[in-house]
Scaffold this motif. Structure first.
Motif, PDB file in Angstrom:
ATOM      1  N   LYS A   4       0.836  -1.197   0.000  1.00 31.95           N
ATOM      2  CA  LYS A   4       0.000   0.000   0.000  1.00 31.95           C
ATOM      3  C   LYS A   4       0.874   1.252   0.000  1.00 31.95           C
ATOM      4  CE  LYS A   4      -3.632  -0.276   2.352  1.00 31.95           C
ATOM      5  NZ  LYS A   4      -4.533  -0.468   3.518  1.00 31.95           N
ATOM      6  N   VAL A   5       0.576   2.171  -0.926  1.00 33.74           N
ATOM      7  CA  VAL A   5       1.236   3.465  -0.985  1.00 33.74           C
ATOM      8  C   VAL A   5       0.233   4.516  -0.533  1.00 33.74           C
ATOM      9  CG1 VAL A   5       2.322   5.190  -2.468  1.00 33.74           C
ATOM     10  CG2 VAL A   5       2.757   2.753  -2.872  1.00 33.74           C
ATOM     11  N   ALA A   6       0.547   5.227   0.542  1.00 36.73           N
ATOM     12  CA  ALA A   6      -0.301   6.305   1.034  1.00 36.73           C
ATOM     13  C   ALA A   6       0.243   7.631   0.517  1.00 36.73           C
ATOM     14  CB  ALA A   6      -0.335   6.305   2.566  1.00 36.73           C
ATOM     15  N   VAL A   7      -0.661   8.559   0.206  1.00 38.90           N
ATOM     16  CA  VAL A   7      -0.214   9.858  -0.303  1.00 38.90           C
ATOM     17  C   VAL A   7      -1.115  10.949   0.251  1.00 38.90           C
ATOM     18  CG1 VAL A   7      -1.558   9.470  -2.421  1.00 38.90           C
ATOM     19  CG2 VAL A   7       0.202  11.247  -2.393  1.00 38.90           C
ATOM     20  N   GLY A   8      -0.501  12.039   0.704  1.00 36.52           N
ATOM     21  CA  GLY A   8      -1.255  13.181   1.186  1.00 36.52           C
ATOM     22  C   GLY A   8      -1.690  14.055   0.022  1.00 36.52           C
ATOM     23  N   TYR A   9      -2.939  14.519   0.061  1.00 40.51           N
ATOM     24  CA  TYR A   9      -3.458  15.349  -1.035  1.00 40.51           C
ATOM     25  C   TYR A   9      -4.297  16.489  -0.471  1.00 40.51           C
ATOM     26  CZ  TYR A   9      -5.493  16.769  -5.456  1.00 40.51           C
ATOM     27  OH  TYR A   9      -5.855  17.514  -6.562  1.00 40.51           O
ATOM     28  N   ASP A  10      -3.955  17.723  -0.857  1.00 41.83           N
ATOM     29  CA  ASP A  10      -4.719  18.888  -0.387  1.00 41.83           C
ATOM     30  C   ASP A  10      -5.160  19.796  -1.530  1.00 41.83           C
ATOM     31  OD1 ASP A  10      -2.457  20.265  -1.175  1.00 41.83           O
ATOM     32  OD2 ASP A  10      -1.775  20.734   0.851  1.00 41.83           O
ATOM     33  N   GLY A  11      -4.984  19.324  -2.770  1.00 38.80           N
ATOM     34  CA  GLY A  11      -5.415  20.108  -3.918  1.00 38.80           C
ATOM     35  C   GLY A  11      -4.389  21.087  -4.443  1.00 38.80           C
ATOM     36  N   SER A  12      -3.287  21.288  -3.722  1.00 37.12           N
ATOM     37  CA  SER A  12      -2.237  22.204  -4.166  1.00 37.12           C
ATOM     38  C   SER A  12      -1.438  21.573  -5.304  1.00 37.12           C
ATOM     39  CB  SER A  12      -1.301  22.546  -3.012  1.00 37.12           C
ATOM     40  OG  SER A  12      -0.610  21.387  -2.577  1.00 37.12           O
ATOM     41  N   ASP A  13      -0.727  22.393  -6.058  1.00 39.38           N
ATOM     42  CA  ASP A  13       0.092  21.876  -7.155  1.00 39.38           C
ATOM     43  C   ASP A  13       1.157  20.885  -6.659  1.00 39.38           C
ATOM     44  OD1 ASP A  13      -1.355  23.232  -9.061  1.00 39.38           O
ATOM     45  OD2 ASP A  13       0.022  24.937  -9.162  1.00 39.38           O
ATOM     46  N   PRO A  14       1.877  21.180  -5.558  1.00 38.71           N
ATOM     47  CA  PRO A  14       2.850  20.189  -5.067  1.00 38.71           C
ATOM     48  C   PRO A  14       2.206  18.859  -4.698  1.00 38.71           C
ATOM     49  CG  PRO A  14       3.322  22.332  -4.124  1.00 38.71           C
ATOM     50  CD  PRO A  14       1.995  22.458  -4.820  1.00 38.71           C
ATOM     51  N   SER A  15       0.989  18.881  -4.162  1.00 44.85           N
ATOM     52  CA  SER A  15       0.338  17.622  -3.805  1.00 44.85           C
ATOM     53  C   SER A  15      -0.104  16.857  -5.049  1.00 44.85           C
ATOM     54  CB  SER A  15      -0.844  17.855  -2.860  1.00 44.85           C
ATOM     55  OG  SER A  15      -1.966  18.385  -3.528  1.00 44.85           O
ATOM     56  N   LYS A  16      -0.384  17.564  -6.140  1.00 46.26           N
ATOM     57  CA  LYS A  16      -0.717  16.887  -7.397  1.00 46.26           C
ATOM     58  C   LYS A  16       0.516  16.178  -7.964  1.00 46.26           C
ATOM     59  CE  LYS A  16      -4.498  20.016  -8.588  1.00 46.26           C
ATOM     60  NZ  LYS A  16      -4.998  21.084  -9.490  1.00 46.26           N
ATOM     61  N   VAL A  17       1.669  16.826  -7.863  1.00 49.89           N
ATOM     62  CA  VAL A  17       2.908  16.182  -8.300  1.00 49.89           C
ATOM     63  C   VAL A  17       3.181  14.948  -7.445  1.00 49.89           C
ATOM     64  CG1 VAL A  17       5.400  16.471  -8.602  1.00 49.89           C
ATOM     65  CG2 VAL A  17       3.857  18.350  -9.170  1.00 49.89           C
ATOM     66  N   ALA A  18       2.973  15.076  -6.139  1.00 51.60           N
ATOM     67  CA  ALA A  18       3.182  13.943  -5.239  1.00 51.60           C
ATOM     68  C   ALA A  18       2.222  12.801  -5.557  1.00 51.60           C
ATOM     69  CB  ALA A  18       3.003  14.386  -3.788  1.00 51.60           C
ATOM     70  N   LEU A  19       0.971  13.123  -5.842  1.00 53.17           N
ATOM     71  CA  LEU A  19      -0.019  12.105  -6.184  1.00 53.17           C
ATOM     72  C   LEU A  19       0.366  11.381  -7.464  1.00 53.17           C
ATOM     73  CD1 LEU A  19      -2.781  10.780  -5.615  1.00 53.17           C
ATOM     74  CD2 LEU A  19      -3.828  12.604  -6.965  1.00 53.17           C
ATOM     75  N   HIS A  20       0.836  12.124  -8.454  1.00 49.51           N
ATOM     76  CA  HIS A  20       1.269  11.512  -9.715  1.00 49.51           C
ATOM     77  C   HIS A  20       2.431  10.560  -9.472  1.00 49.51           C
ATOM     78  CE1 HIS A  20       2.249  12.203 -14.267  1.00 49.51           C
ATOM     79  NE2 HIS A  20       1.890  10.963 -13.983  1.00 49.51           N
ATOM     80  N   TRP A  21       3.433  11.017  -8.704  1.00 48.05           N
ATOM     81  CA  TRP A  21       4.599  10.175  -8.410  1.00 48.05           C
ATOM     82  C   TRP A  21       4.170   8.927  -7.643  1.00 48.05           C
ATOM     83  CZ3 TRP A  21       7.448   7.568  -4.946  1.00 48.05           C
ATOM     84  CH2 TRP A  21       8.779   7.300  -5.248  1.00 48.05           C
ATOM     85  N   ALA A  22       3.326   9.107  -6.632  1.00 49.58           N
ATOM     86  CA  ALA A  22       2.893   7.981  -5.807  1.00 49.58           C
ATOM     87  C   ALA A  22       2.115   6.956  -6.616  1.00 49.58           C
ATOM     88  CB  ALA A  22       2.037   8.488  -4.649  1.00 49.58           C
ATOM     89  N   THR A  23       1.252   7.439  -7.503  1.00 46.72           N
ATOM     90  CA  THR A  23       0.447   6.515  -8.297  1.00 46.72           C
ATOM     91  C   THR A  23       1.315   5.762  -9.300  1.00 46.72           C
ATOM     92  OG1 THR A  23      -1.408   8.059  -8.088  1.00 46.72           O
ATOM     93  CG2 THR A  23      -1.634   6.309  -9.701  1.00 46.72           C
ATOM     94  N   GLU A  24       2.264   6.445  -9.909  1.00 51.90           N
ATOM     95  CA  GLU A  24       3.184   5.756 -10.823  1.00 51.90           C
ATOM     96  C   GLU A  24       4.000   4.701 -10.085  1.00 51.90           C
ATOM     97  OE1 GLU A  24       5.567   8.710 -12.869  1.00 51.90           O
ATOM     98  OE2 GLU A  24       4.265   8.504 -14.619  1.00 51.90           O
ATOM     99  N   TYR A  25       4.436   5.026  -8.875  1.00 48.90           N
ATOM    100  CA  TYR A  25       5.180   4.052  -8.086  1.00 48.90           C
ATOM    101  C   TYR A  25       4.286   2.878  -7.711  1.00 48.90           C
ATOM    102  CZ  TYR A  25       8.346   2.025  -4.704  1.00 48.90           C
ATOM    103  OH  TYR A  25       9.163   1.144  -4.034  1.00 48.90           O
ATOM    104  N   ALA A  26       3.038   3.159  -7.370  1.00 47.22           N
ATOM    105  CA  ALA A  26       2.103   2.096  -7.024  1.00 47.22           C
ATOM    106  C   ALA A  26       1.872   1.164  -8.210  1.00 47.22           C
ATOM    107  CB  ALA A  26       0.775   2.691  -6.554  1.00 47.22           C
TER     108      ALA A  26
END
Length: 272
Positions: A4-26
């Motif tokens: 399981k990969v957990a990722v924090g998301y708050d709608g900001s641009d940095p969190s969108k980059v983090a979500l993209h990276w996390a999902t690709e890693y997943a």
């Protein structure tokens, strides 16, 4: 899925980059994705319901919309990965820490909410670096083809975790590994002299450890010098996919982690 990969998301641009990276890693690791939105407003007001007569209004609706947006983005990036949305009231670092207790990896952006909320939340990545229950990745940049994973070793027991998790990430992302050790006591021109024997021993032992764990992995080593360990590490990670550091506990220097996280040019992983 067990991973399981957990990722924090708050709608900001940095969190969108983090979500993209996390999902690709997943996707690469065949893991499920848990998207966590820390809903801060209930800590300060009970008035979170919709405004009477105004559709789609209210603080709760706004938080739900942010989380839904994160789920939609993750679905675009994923290949049918299991996606678990979580909206929890609380400060971001506290919520992310609790919601990643059963995760294999927690991914966050390098900065999140700005302005008033950002001041309330503080530096989430620095806070988590000291007490995250699983390995932590702080994302600043999208994936880059051919970028290495850089493992920072110091000869302490924590280096085995750094190497183990660096190998795992490099294998998952199908990239090469670079092992570095910083000797802050000697100037650069003494990098390859006998005075650097301890540093070379640390690197040699790390290389042997990796070769035993992953015989086919492309791996290099480098002894770094400089008066500031943090500065040397920031420079070492400038062209990396991930700069992997050990979690400094009582015997370490938490200021180094905070400095690297604050000034890093790329993505940083805190191994645990």
């Amino acid at each position: 899925m067990g991973i399981k990969v957990a990722v924090g998301y708050d709608g900001s641009d940095p969190s969108k980059v983090a979500l993209h990276w996390a999902t690709e890693y997943a996707v690469a690791s065949q893991a499920g994705v848990r998207i966590i939105h820390a809903w801060i407003w209930p800590l300060f007001t009970h008035d979170v319901a919709p405004v009477k007569g105004v559709a789609d209004s209210g603080l709760r609706h706004a938080a739900e919309a942010i989380l839904s947006e994160g789920v939609e983005l993750a679905q675009e990036y994923s290949h049918g990965q299991e996606i678990e949305p979580r909206m929890i009231a609380g400060l971001p670092a506290d919520v992310l820490r609790q919601e990643s207790l059963d995760a294999d990896l927690l991914v966050v952006g390098n900065r999140g909410l700005g302005g008033f909320l950002g001041k309330l939340a503080g530096s989430v990545s620095v806070d988590l670096s000291g007490a995250c229950p699983c390995p932590l990745v702080v994302v600043r940049a999208e994936r880059g083809e051919g970028k290495p994973v850089v493992a920072c070793v110091d000869g302490h027991l924590r280096s085995s975790k750094v190497l183990e998790q660096s190998v795992r990430v490099a294998q998952t992302l199908q990239t090469k590994l670079r092992i570095v050790h910083v000797d802050p006591s000697a100037p650069v021109w003494k990098r390859h002299t006998p005075a650097q024997k301890h540093g070379h021993d640390v690197l040699r032992n790390a290389m042997l450890w990796v070769q035993d764990l992953a015989p086919d992995m492309a791996v290099t080593e480098e002894l770094l010098s400089g008066h500031s360990v943090a500065t040397a590490l920031v420079e070492a990670g400038a062209d990396a996919e991930l700069l992997v550091l050990g979690a400094h506990r009582r015997e370490g220097h938490p200021g180094t982690l905070a400095t690297v996280l604050t000034h890093a040019h790329g993505n940083v992983m805190i191994a645990r």
